[in-house]
Every structure is written in structure tokens, then in C-alpha cells.
Design an enzyme around this catalytic site. Structure first.
Site, PDB file in Angstrom:
ATOM      1  CB  CYS A 113      15.914   3.952  -3.377  1.00  0.00           C
ATOM      2  SG  CYS A 113      15.353   3.376  -1.963  1.00  0.00           S
ATOM      3  CG  HIS A 252      13.463   1.485  -6.380  1.00  0.00           C
ATOM      4  ND1 HIS A 252      14.358   0.766  -5.707  1.00  0.00           N
ATOM      5  CD2 HIS A 252      12.778   2.274  -5.382  1.00  0.00           C
ATOM      6  CE1 HIS A 252      14.306   0.893  -4.562  1.00  0.00           C
ATOM      7  NE2 HIS A 252      13.026   1.902  -4.223  1.00  0.00           N
ATOM      8  CG  ASN A 282      12.823  -0.512  -1.252  1.00  0.00           C
ATOM      9  OD1 ASN A 282      13.959  -0.562  -1.653  1.00  0.00           O
ATOM     10  ND2 ASN A 282      12.132   0.451  -1.050  1.00  0.00           N
TER      11      ASN A 282
HETATM   12  C1  LIG Z   1       3.729   1.533   2.972  1.00  0.00           C
HETATM   13  C2  LIG Z   1       2.586   1.291   2.000  1.00  0.00           C
HETATM   14  C3  LIG Z   1       2.714  -0.157   1.785  1.00  0.00           C
HETATM   15  C4  LIG Z   1       1.281   1.096   2.863  1.00  0.00           C
HETATM   16  O1  LIG Z   1       0.102   1.020   1.926  1.00  0.00           O
HETATM   17  P1  LIG Z   1      -1.199   1.743   1.685  1.00  0.00           P
HETATM   18  O2  LIG Z   1      -2.184   1.198   0.917  1.00  0.00           O
HETATM   19  O3  LIG Z   1      -0.651   3.279   1.384  1.00  0.00           O
HETATM   20  O4  LIG Z   1      -1.738   1.693   3.195  1.00  0.00           O
HETATM   21  P2  LIG Z   1      -2.112   2.957   4.346  1.00  0.00           P
HETATM   22  O5  LIG Z   1      -0.857   3.497   4.546  1.00  0.00           O
HETATM   23  O6  LIG Z   1      -3.188   4.063   3.592  1.00  0.00           O
HETATM   24  O7  LIG Z   1      -2.811   2.303   5.438  1.00  0.00           O
HETATM   25  C5  LIG Z   1      -3.988   1.591   5.194  1.00  0.00           C
HETATM   26  C6  LIG Z   1      -4.377   0.722   6.539  1.00  0.00           C
HETATM   27  O8  LIG Z   1      -3.274  -0.374   6.573  1.00  0.00           O
HETATM   28  C7  LIG Z   1      -2.892  -0.195   7.779  1.00  0.00           C
HETATM   29  N1  LIG Z   1      -1.475  -0.789   7.693  1.00  0.00           N
HETATM   30  C8  LIG Z   1      -0.377  -0.343   7.480  1.00  0.00           C
HETATM   31  N2  LIG Z   1       0.655  -1.113   7.599  1.00  0.00           N
HETATM   32  C9  LIG Z   1      -0.021  -2.303   7.928  1.00  0.00           C
HETATM   33  C10 LIG Z   1       0.540  -3.667   7.656  1.00  0.00           C
HETATM   34  N3  LIG Z   1       1.984  -3.884   7.667  1.00  0.00           N
HETATM   35  N4  LIG Z   1      -0.089  -4.833   7.883  1.00  0.00           N
HETATM   36  C11 LIG Z   1      -1.426  -4.438   8.110  1.00  0.00           C
HETATM   37  N5  LIG Z   1      -2.073  -3.036   8.103  1.00  0.00           N
HETATM   38  C12 LIG Z   1      -1.174  -2.018   7.684  1.00  0.00           C
HETATM   39  C13 LIG Z   1      -2.924   0.983   8.199  1.00  0.00           C
HETATM   40  O9  LIG Z   1      -2.581   1.450   9.606  1.00  0.00           O
HETATM   41  C14 LIG Z   1      -4.439   1.630   7.745  1.00  0.00           C
HETATM   42  O10 LIG Z   1      -5.179   1.165   8.608  1.00  0.00           O
HETATM   43  P3  LIG Z   1      -6.287   2.059   8.631  1.00  0.00           P
HETATM   44  O11 LIG Z   1      -7.090   2.220   7.621  1.00  0.00           O
HETATM   45  O12 LIG Z   1      -7.128   1.347  10.101  1.00  0.00           O
HETATM   46  O13 LIG Z   1      -5.886   3.501   9.487  1.00  0.00           O
HETATM   47  C15 LIG Z   1       2.270   2.134   0.665  1.00  0.00           C
HETATM   48  O14 LIG Z   1       2.156   3.494   1.166  1.00  0.00           O
HETATM   49  C16 LIG Z   1       3.834   2.277   0.301  1.00  0.00           C
HETATM   50  O15 LIG Z   1       4.356   1.466  -0.243  1.00  0.00           O
HETATM   51  N6  LIG Z   1       4.481   3.614   0.063  1.00  0.00           N
HETATM   52  C17 LIG Z   1       5.618   3.918  -0.617  1.00  0.00           C
HETATM   53  C18 LIG Z   1       6.740   3.557   0.282  1.00  0.00           C
HETATM   54  C19 LIG Z   1       8.063   3.498  -0.463  1.00  0.00           C
HETATM   55  O16 LIG Z   1       8.040   2.937  -1.416  1.00  0.00           O
HETATM   56  N7  LIG Z   1       9.049   3.633   0.426  1.00  0.00           N
HETATM   57  C20 LIG Z   1      10.459   3.320  -0.283  1.00  0.00           C
HETATM   58  C21 LIG Z   1      10.983   4.431  -1.096  1.00  0.00           C
HETATM   59  S1  LIG Z   1      12.459   4.022  -1.693  1.00  0.00           S
END
Ligand SMILES: CC(C)(COP(=O)(O)OP(=O)(O)OC[C@H]1O[C@@H](n2cnc3c(N)ncnc32)[C@H](O)[C@@H]1OP(=O)(O)O)[C@@H](O)C(=O)NCCC(=O)NCCS
Length: 326
Positions: A113, A252, A282
């Protein structure tokens, strides 16, 4: 003394738009969850026969045209990508041919990224060392081709796009003022995409080889905010500027909550932050030039404006570049 001025910008995205409602039909998710947790409403998705080189060439042609430069005056092309349609020739070589930049050397740069910012940093170094005068720097990705559309933790985040700038040497003070690149290779297992030789972390050796992006979203989130805040603060401190001097922070676009936390902890109110993640998701190395292109073309950014790009990604790698537009 040579200064590296950004004098032209262009961008390209696929025509096809994948909305959150479309994703609801593909994977167990819902539109509101995606919008609330990531700030994304839709993203562009390439067709099966639409490749990263197509987007990179279109963005490059627009950037060259915007700069007013003759393609034959370009002497170096740096394409930041981790989703190239070929390993060789480089995507930069294809850009060289199809833009008519026949006097340019060309290479790809893989820094995930932050690749576009690594590219700007490299262009600055070439210009400072008098090794090149007019450099095309591109960030281009078709990340949707390498995400698993059964994995709701990754597939909802990514989109495709390309952005390009022309960086030109001038004795006039300005352009790229300060830059920083850093990383921590020990965190590589938190976000990775196996390459052609399919090497995967030892812990996964017994599993089927994954062909897609694998990510520990929560862990990535924590490091993302810290590394972007540290990078932004370092570049400001080293240059002697403050957030008040900067017209826009261009972070980013990974997740709106990461953007908001980074802005707050770096001292930027949200009205001084460029955000377009709602429409593009992204796009990895393309997020910053896509946002820059929009704001230059709609007049929010003008000549002399001080801008701060900051990014992080797989590697982990991160960085920041402070520059004046034009
Ligand atoms: C991936 C991301 C959006 C997930 O959001 P979050 O708030 O951290 O969510 P969590 O992973 O804690 O999951 C919370 C719940 O939502 C659920 N969930 C995950 N993805 C889901 C989706 N697409 N739709 C619905 N529910 C979802 C999970 O299973 C979890 O359920 P549970 O509580 O029953 O176990 C977030 O962690 C993120 O953006 N991380 C950075 C990723 C990134 O930037 N990557 C690129 C780097 S360049």
C-alpha cells in the site's frame, strides 16, 4: 540544487462498480456493517479481461497530458504495484511503450500500500542525485483479482484503481520537502499474498496453499494507526512544519476509522483530510494518487499547497511524504 516538483496527475478506475448490496449476495455480510466498520459504500472492480497495466497506462497518459510534457521527455518510470498482470516485463515497461515514453528507463516497485509514497521518495532521490529529470510515478492495483470472495473479512475492503504523477526537476524551491520510509518485516504474517513460488509462513505449510490475500484484520488495524501517526509526526518534526501549515493530510484509504484515528492523533481536523474510501474502498498503492487527482482536478488543491501523504501496508511497510503541489 534540484527540487522534485509534482506537475501533473491522472487516474483511472474500472467501469464496473461493486456495491455493498452486491456483496450481500456473494458473502455473509450486510451493507450497514461494511459502511459503519469500514466507511465503504462501493468500490470499482475490474473485468476478467481488464488488467492493472490497462489502468496504469490510462492514468499515466492523463498525468502526462495534465503536466503538458512530451512523453519523450520522461526519463524514468516507477510503477508501484503488487498485482501486476505479468512479473516480467514490468508494468512500468508496458507503460513506457504505450505512453510513447521511449526515452525512459522503467521498473516496478513492490512495497504494497505505501508503494506510491516509496515511489515518490525514490523519484526524489533520483532527481536530487541528478540521475533523472522527469519521472512518472504510478500506484496501480487490481486487488479484487487476488481477494477471496468467500472471506468476508477481506473481500469487502478492496477495490481496483490507478493514479499517476509526473515529478519534474527544477531549481525552484518546493516540491518534495521531506520524506520517510520505514517498516517491520517481523509482521509479514499478518497481511500477505503468496507470490508465484507460493511460499507461505511455515505454520501454514500443511494447509492448502492460499492464492488470495490473507489478513488478520484486528492486528493490522492497531499497527496501521500507530505507524501512520508516527510517520506523519516524524516528517512534520524533521521538516519543521506543523499540521496548521498543511492544507490536506492524504492518508492511505484502508478504513474510515483508521483514517479518523490517524488524523486525530496526528493533529488534523477531519475537514483537512482527503477521504474517498466510500467510493473506491482500499485500492492499495493507488489510494493516495486517486485522492490527489480528485482534489487537484476539482480545485481543492492549488499551486503551492502543502500536502502530507501517509501510508502503511503489508511488510509491514509505512511512510510519509510532505510536498507542495506543483
Ligand atoms: C477488517 C475490519 C474492517 C474488521 O472490522 P472490526 O471492527 O475489526 O471487526 P472484527 O474483526 O472485530 O469482527 C467483529 C465481528 O464482525 C464480524 N464480521 C467480520 N467481517 C464481517 C463482514 N464483512 N460482515 C459482517 N460481519 C463481519 C466478525 O466475524 C465478528 O463477529 P463476532 O463478533 O460474532 O465474532 C477491520 O479490522 C479493519 O479494517 N482492519 C484493517 C484492515 C486493513 O486496513 N487492511 C489493509 C491494510 S493496507
Amino acid at each position: 540544487m534540484n527540487y522534485a516538483h509534482l506537475i501533473g496527475v491522472g487516474a483511472a478506475v474500472p467501469k464496473n462498480v461493486l456495491t455493498n448490496a452486491d456483496l450481500e449476495k456473494m458473502v455473509d455480510t450486510d451493507s450497514e456493517w461494511i459502511e459503519t466498520r469500514a466507511g465503504i459504500k462501493e468500490r470499482h472492480k475490474s473485468d476478467d479481461d481488464e488488467w492493472v497495466s490497462d489502468l496504469a497506462i490510462e492514468a499515466s497518459k492523463k498525468a502526462i497530458e495534465h503536466s503538458g510534457m512530451d512523453p519523450e521527455d520522461i526519463d524514468l518510470i516507477i510503477c508501484a504495484t503488487v498485482t501486476g498482470d505479468t512479473t516480467m516485463p514490468s508494468i512500468a515497461s508496458m507503460i513506457q511503450y504505450y505512453t510513447g515514453a521511449k526515452n525512459a528507463g522503467a521498473f516496478d516497485l513492490g512495497a504494497a500500500c505505501p508503494g506510491f509514497l516509496y515511489g515518490l521518495n525514490t523519484a526524489n532521490a533520483y532527481i536530487k542525485a541528478d540521475l533523472a529529470k522527469n519521472i512518472l510515478v504510478i500506484g496501480a492495483e487490481t486487488t479484487t483479482k487476488v481477494v477471496d470472495y468467500t472471506d468476508r473479512g477481506t473481500c469487502i475492503l478492496f477495490g481496483d484503481g490507478a493514479g499517476a504523477v509526473v515529478v519534474s526537476a527544477s531549481e525552484e524551491d518546493g516540491g518534495i520537502i521531506q520524506s520517510y520510509t520505514g517498516g517491520d518485516g517481523s509482521l509479514g504474517n499478518l497481511l500477505y499474498l503468496p507470490g508465484m513460488r507460493q511460499r507461505v509462513p511455515v505454520s501454514l505449510e500443511k494447509d492448502p496453499i492460499p492464492l488470495y490475500v490473507k489478513m488478520a484484520g484486528n492486528e493490522v488495524y492497531k499497527y496501521a494507526v500507530k505507524s501512520m501517526v508516527d510517520s506523519a509526526k516524524k516528517v512534520l518534526k524533521d521538516s519543521g512544519y506543523t499540521p496548521d501549515d498543511v492544507k490536506y493530510l492524504i492518508p492511505h484509504q484502508a478504513n474510515i476509522r483508521i483514517i479518523e484515528a490517524t488524523a486525530k492523533r496526528s493533529g488534523f481536523p477531519m475537514d483537512k483530510v482527503l477521504v474517498n474510501i466510500d467510493r473506491y474502498g482500499n485500492t492499495s498503492s493507488a489510494t493516495i494518487p486517486l485522492a490527489l487527482n480528485e482534489a487537484v482536478k476539482d480545485g481543492r488543491i492549488g499551486k503551492g499547497d502543502l500536502l502530507l501523504g501517509v501510508s502503511f501496508g503489508s511488510g509491514f511497510s509505512w511512510g510519509a511524504v510532505l510536498f507542495r503541489w506543483n
